[in-house]
Design an enzyme around this catalytic site. Structure first.
Site, PDB file in Angstrom:
ATOM      1  N   ARG A 117       0.862  -1.190   0.000  1.00 19.18           N
ATOM      2  CA  ARG A 117       0.000   0.000   0.000  1.00 19.18           C
ATOM      3  C   ARG A 117       0.889   1.227   0.000  1.00 19.18           C
ATOM      4  O   ARG A 117       1.852   1.292   0.776  1.00 19.18           O
ATOM      5  CB  ARG A 117      -0.864   0.033   1.263  1.00 19.18           C
ATOM      6  CG  ARG A 117      -1.910  -1.039   1.334  1.00 19.18           C
ATOM      7  CD  ARG A 117      -2.383  -1.228   2.743  1.00 19.18           C
ATOM      8  NE  ARG A 117      -1.278  -1.616   3.619  1.00 19.18           N
ATOM      9  CZ  ARG A 117      -1.358  -1.691   4.950  1.00 19.18           C
ATOM     10  NH1 ARG A 117      -2.477  -1.380   5.556  1.00 19.18           N
ATOM     11  NH2 ARG A 117      -0.320  -2.060   5.668  1.00 19.18           N
ATOM     12  N   ASN A 125      -7.580  -7.138  -4.726  1.00 17.47           N
ATOM     13  CA  ASN A 125      -7.921  -5.722  -4.911  1.00 17.47           C
ATOM     14  C   ASN A 125      -9.417  -5.535  -5.176  1.00 17.47           C
ATOM     15  O   ASN A 125     -10.015  -4.556  -4.716  1.00 17.47           O
ATOM     16  CB  ASN A 125      -7.081  -5.108  -6.035  1.00 17.47           C
ATOM     17  CG  ASN A 125      -5.729  -4.620  -5.520  1.00 17.47           C
ATOM     18  OD1 ASN A 125      -5.438  -4.742  -4.324  1.00 17.47           O
ATOM     19  ND2 ASN A 125      -4.901  -4.086  -6.396  1.00 17.47           N
ATOM     20  N   LEU A 172     -13.047  -0.239   6.132  1.00 14.88           N
ATOM     21  CA  LEU A 172     -14.450   0.116   6.349  1.00 14.88           C
ATOM     22  C   LEU A 172     -14.562   1.614   6.604  1.00 14.88           C
ATOM     23  O   LEU A 172     -15.459   2.048   7.314  1.00 14.88           O
ATOM     24  CB  LEU A 172     -15.020  -0.683   7.527  1.00 14.88           C
ATOM     25  CG  LEU A 172     -15.316  -2.162   7.260  1.00 14.88           C
ATOM     26  CD1 LEU A 172     -15.846  -2.847   8.508  1.00 14.88           C
ATOM     27  CD2 LEU A 172     -16.322  -2.331   6.109  1.00 14.88           C
ATOM     28  N   ALA A 224     -15.714   4.949   5.440  1.00 15.42           N
ATOM     29  CA  ALA A 224     -16.601   5.512   4.416  1.00 15.42           C
ATOM     30  C   ALA A 224     -16.095   6.892   4.009  1.00 15.42           C
ATOM     31  O   ALA A 224     -15.359   7.538   4.751  1.00 15.42           O
ATOM     32  CB  ALA A 224     -18.014   5.613   4.974  1.00 15.42           C
ATOM     33  N   GLY A 225     -16.482   7.327   2.842  1.00 14.35           N
ATOM     34  CA  GLY A 225     -16.089   8.668   2.400  1.00 14.35           C
ATOM     35  C   GLY A 225     -16.137   8.786   0.899  1.00 14.35           C
ATOM     36  O   GLY A 225     -17.097   8.346   0.252  1.00 14.35           O
ATOM     37  N   CYS A 229      -4.298   1.796  -8.306  1.00 17.52           N
ATOM     38  CA  CYS A 229      -4.439   0.331  -8.263  1.00 17.52           C
ATOM     39  C   CYS A 229      -5.880  -0.151  -8.215  1.00 17.52           C
ATOM     40  O   CYS A 229      -6.325  -0.841  -9.128  1.00 17.52           O
ATOM     41  CB  CYS A 229      -3.669  -0.203  -7.060  1.00 17.52           C
ATOM     42  SG  CYS A 229      -1.940   0.247  -7.084  1.00 17.52           S
ATOM     43  N   LYS A 288      -4.744   9.403  -1.001  1.00 17.36           N
ATOM     44  CA  LYS A 288      -4.784   8.904   0.370  1.00 17.36           C
ATOM     45  C   LYS A 288      -3.635   9.588   1.114  1.00 17.36           C
ATOM     46  O   LYS A 288      -2.780  10.214   0.476  1.00 17.36           O
ATOM     47  CB  LYS A 288      -4.637   7.382   0.413  1.00 17.36           C
ATOM     48  CG  LYS A 288      -3.302   6.877  -0.132  1.00 17.36           C
ATOM     49  CD  LYS A 288      -3.236   5.373  -0.175  1.00 17.36           C
ATOM     50  CE  LYS A 288      -2.617   4.816   1.065  1.00 17.36           C
ATOM     51  NZ  LYS A 288      -2.366   3.370   0.988  1.00 17.36           N
TER      52      LYS A 288
HETATM   53  C1  UGA Z   1      -3.890  -1.020  -2.867  1.00 14.09           C
HETATM   54  C2  UGA Z   1      -3.994  -2.267  -1.989  1.00 14.09           C
HETATM   55  O1  UGA Z   1      -4.452  -1.903  -0.689  1.00 14.09           O
HETATM   56  C3  UGA Z   1      -2.647  -2.961  -1.862  1.00 14.09           C
HETATM   57  O2  UGA Z   1      -2.782  -4.171  -1.113  1.00 14.09           O
HETATM   58  C4  UGA Z   1      -2.134  -3.297  -3.283  1.00 14.09           C
HETATM   59  O3  UGA Z   1      -0.852  -3.907  -3.244  1.00 14.09           O
HETATM   60  C5  UGA Z   1      -2.036  -2.008  -4.090  1.00 14.09           C
HETATM   61  O4  UGA Z   1      -3.337  -1.382  -4.148  1.00 14.09           O
HETATM   62  C6  UGA Z   1      -1.574  -2.378  -5.471  1.00 14.09           C
HETATM   63  O5  UGA Z   1      -2.340  -3.003  -6.194  1.00 14.09           O
HETATM   64  O6  UGA Z   1      -0.402  -2.136  -5.803  1.00 14.09           O
HETATM   65  P1  UGA Z   1      -3.073   1.498  -2.474  1.00 14.09           P
HETATM   66  O7  UGA Z   1      -3.654   1.800  -3.822  1.00 14.09           O
HETATM   67  O8  UGA Z   1      -1.711   2.003  -2.146  1.00 14.09           O
HETATM   68  O9  UGA Z   1      -3.035  -0.096  -2.214  1.00 14.09           O
HETATM   69  O10 UGA Z   1      -4.033   2.148  -1.408  1.00 14.09           O
HETATM   70  P2  UGA Z   1      -5.151   1.640  -0.389  1.00 14.09           P
HETATM   71  O11 UGA Z   1      -4.665   1.793   0.984  1.00 14.09           O
HETATM   72  O12 UGA Z   1      -5.671   0.329  -0.794  1.00 14.09           O
HETATM   73  O13 UGA Z   1      -6.264   2.753  -0.641  1.00 14.09           O
HETATM   74  C7  UGA Z   1      -6.906   2.837  -1.904  1.00 14.09           C
HETATM   75  C8  UGA Z   1      -8.020   3.847  -1.867  1.00 14.09           C
HETATM   76  O14 UGA Z   1      -9.084   3.397  -1.042  1.00 14.09           O
HETATM   77  C9  UGA Z   1      -7.616   5.222  -1.304  1.00 14.09           C
HETATM   78  O15 UGA Z   1      -8.200   6.223  -2.113  1.00 14.09           O
HETATM   79  C10 UGA Z   1      -8.205   5.244   0.089  1.00 14.09           C
HETATM   80  O16 UGA Z   1      -8.513   6.533   0.529  1.00 14.09           O
HETATM   81  C11 UGA Z   1      -9.457   4.408  -0.123  1.00 14.09           C
HETATM   82  N1  UGA Z   1      -9.941   3.748   1.118  1.00 14.09           N
HETATM   83  C12 UGA Z   1      -9.171   2.836   1.745  1.00 14.09           C
HETATM   84  C13 UGA Z   1     -11.206   4.063   1.594  1.00 14.09           C
HETATM   85  O17 UGA Z   1     -11.949   4.890   1.015  1.00 14.09           O
HETATM   86  N2  UGA Z   1     -11.662   3.433   2.732  1.00 14.09           N
HETATM   87  C14 UGA Z   1     -10.916   2.513   3.388  1.00 14.09           C
HETATM   88  O18 UGA Z   1     -11.385   1.973   4.412  1.00 14.09           O
HETATM   89  C15 UGA Z   1      -9.635   2.213   2.885  1.00 14.09           C
END
Ligand code: UGA
Length: 470
Positions: free
Chosen positions: A177, A232, A274, A276-277, A284, A344
């Protein structure tokens, strides 16, 4: 207990196996997010790594120890491993292939306009490697690719290199991540090794054996490729699920954070992902979800559920924009402070970030914008240069001064820690539109704000607001 990136860096790392053997020789193609973290972390684990990257400027910066991305812990890893001579960056593919037994493919697989993954760079690496094979090599996909891409890599190399060259293609997907990628690599939840030959499997097992203590899933190459896409897609589904729940919470005047915490205590559900937003952005989850939907349709598999996950996500920004209009009515000449432009926190990456839609929309509606982000502003500035109606602030407090509303697009801790009473005293009208449910309605009310959120319930005008400057 998971360690932070800096705590991990202070842990003694086992750089030798029991026979005093110091690591393998590894080549890495691509020094973007996945490639750079992979190269630096494999070097940290004791392997000798040569990373090939086409961008000469990036190679110069990285060779001088200057990270090209904002990633906690990466600067320290670069410094230590460049110094130790275990890590090198080059523009020359032949140096990376010649100096390695294992070659990782970490190049980008951006989305095409039809939603499928663009595999041009992967194919180019295969074509580049083929004439350089000078003995057995293991070629490992790390980039996220549709299932069966490894077969294409293998066929491409075989056609160009001839039948006598010895090589295998394996899949070892990354689950990194952004913002915690170093920690995710050095302290993984699991390692997936997709290999169709015993030789490839044992090489990859050996690569990781000295350093990690986590479940290892040994499987076929195609299964490993698919595991990454399915993971994913599941994460994306979880986020869209909680976002639907948050809309219901809004309607019922119930707090989604409490609901998420309570349902997440059930280990079958789990408390992560979990929040929300504004939904999932980045390079990714949206891309991998869309690519998976396309692959499923090619195989005649009904993935209506995943299409719905995508649709729900795409509608999040419209919902936020509607809340901004509800809060401010006419946007023309209203000053709006925008906090957060990255997709993020703890990254400077703006790919797939809500800011890319929200900023031009607010500008088109006639609002004057004051933007602040701890890391992402240089990238947004390149797309939306400052002018008399758009300024980039040096601090969050500078952004909110005289603003008619504050809009939160990214959940940086720095914003959560803001002194809300001070913020209120600086603003023209105390209105917060919170796209990440960063604040609690109770603290917002105590500080005297009007509050519009995505699942916390809105706190709308009251007598307390009288007397504010409009
Ligand atoms: C994601 C996956 O979490 C990793 O496991 C994976 O290796 C990576 O993609 C990849 O394919 O290389 P990443 O894109 O860095 O990682 O970010 P995340 O932490 O997954 O967040 C993704 C999006 O979801 C962000 O915009 C974040 O704000 C949003 N999010 C995340 C939410 O809206 N709610 C949540 O509870 C978690």
């Amino acid at each position: 207990m998971r360690l932070t990136a800096s705590e991990l860096l202070r842990q003694p790392r086992d750089r030798e196996d029991g026979n005093g053997h110091v690591g393998r020789r590894v080549g890495v193609f691509g020094a973007g997010y996945a490639g750079l973290v992979t190269a630096a972390c494999l070097a940290e684990m004791g392997h000798t790594v040569v990373a090939a990257e086409k961008d000469a400027e990036a190679v110069a910066r990285l060779s001088a120890g200057e990270p090209t991305i904002h990633e906690p812990g990466l600067r320290e890893l670069l410094a230590a491993n460049l110094e130790a001579g275990r890590l090198k960056f080059t523009t020359r593919a032949e140096d990376a292939v010649g100096a390695s037994d294992i070659v990782f493919v970490c190049v980008g697989t951006p989305p095409r306009s039809d939603g499928r993954a663009d595999l041009c760079q992967v194919e180019e690496v295969a074509r580049t490697i083929a004439p350089l094979l000078d003995g057995y090599k293991l070629i490992v996909e790390k980039s996220t690719v549709p299932a069966r891409t490894a077969r294409w890599i293998e066929w491409t190399i075989r056609r160009l290199a001839g039948s006598e060259r010895e090589f295998d293609v394996a899949s070892n997907p990354e689950f990194l991540r952004e913002g915690s990628a170093v920690r995710d690599f050095l302290e993984p939840d699991r390692i997936v090794i997709g290999a169709d030959s015993a030789r490839a499997r044992s090489l990859l097992l050996e690569l990781y054996k000295a350093s990690v203590d986590c479940p290892i899933v040994l499987t076929s190459v195609t299964t490993a490729e698919f595991i990454k896409q399915a993971a994913n897609a599941f994460l994306a589904s979880k986020i869209s699920f909680i976002n639907v729940v948050s809309d219901l919470c809004d309607a019922l005047d119930v707090d989604v954070t409490t609901v998420a915490r309570a349902i997440g205590l059930d280990p079958r559900i789990g408390r992560h992902f979990l929040k929300a937003g504004l939904g999932f952005g980045g390079s990714c989850l949206p891309k991998d979800l869309s690519a998976l939907i396309n692959v499923a349709e090619d195989h005649g598999v009904d993935v209506g559920m995943l299409r719905e996950v995508e649709r729900i996500n795409n509608a999040r920004i419209e919902r936020l924009l509607a809340k901004i209009e509800r809060a401010l009515w006419v946007l023309q000449h209203k000053v709006i402070a925008v906090l957060g432009v990255t997709f993020k926190p703890d990254t400077d990456d703006i790919r797939g970030a809500p800011s890319l839609t929200v900023v031009p929309w607010l500008r088109a509606a006639g609002a004057d914008l004051r933007i602040f982000d701890p890391a992402g502003m240089p990238k947004l500035k390149a797309l939306f240069p400052a002018d008399d109606r758009l300024t980039y602030a040096a601090t969050p407090l500078e952004a909110v001064r005289d603003a008619n509303a504050l809009v939160v697009l990214t959940d940086w801790d720095e914003f959560r820690l803001l002194d809300l009473k001070l913020v209120r005293s600086l603003m023209r009208t105390p209105i917060i539109v919170d796209g990440r449910n960063l604040f609690t309605p109770a603290e917002i009310q105590a500080a005297g704000f009007e509050y519009y959120s995505l699942g916390h319930g809105d706190v709308t005008p009251s007598a307390e607001r009288q007397g504010t400057r409009i």
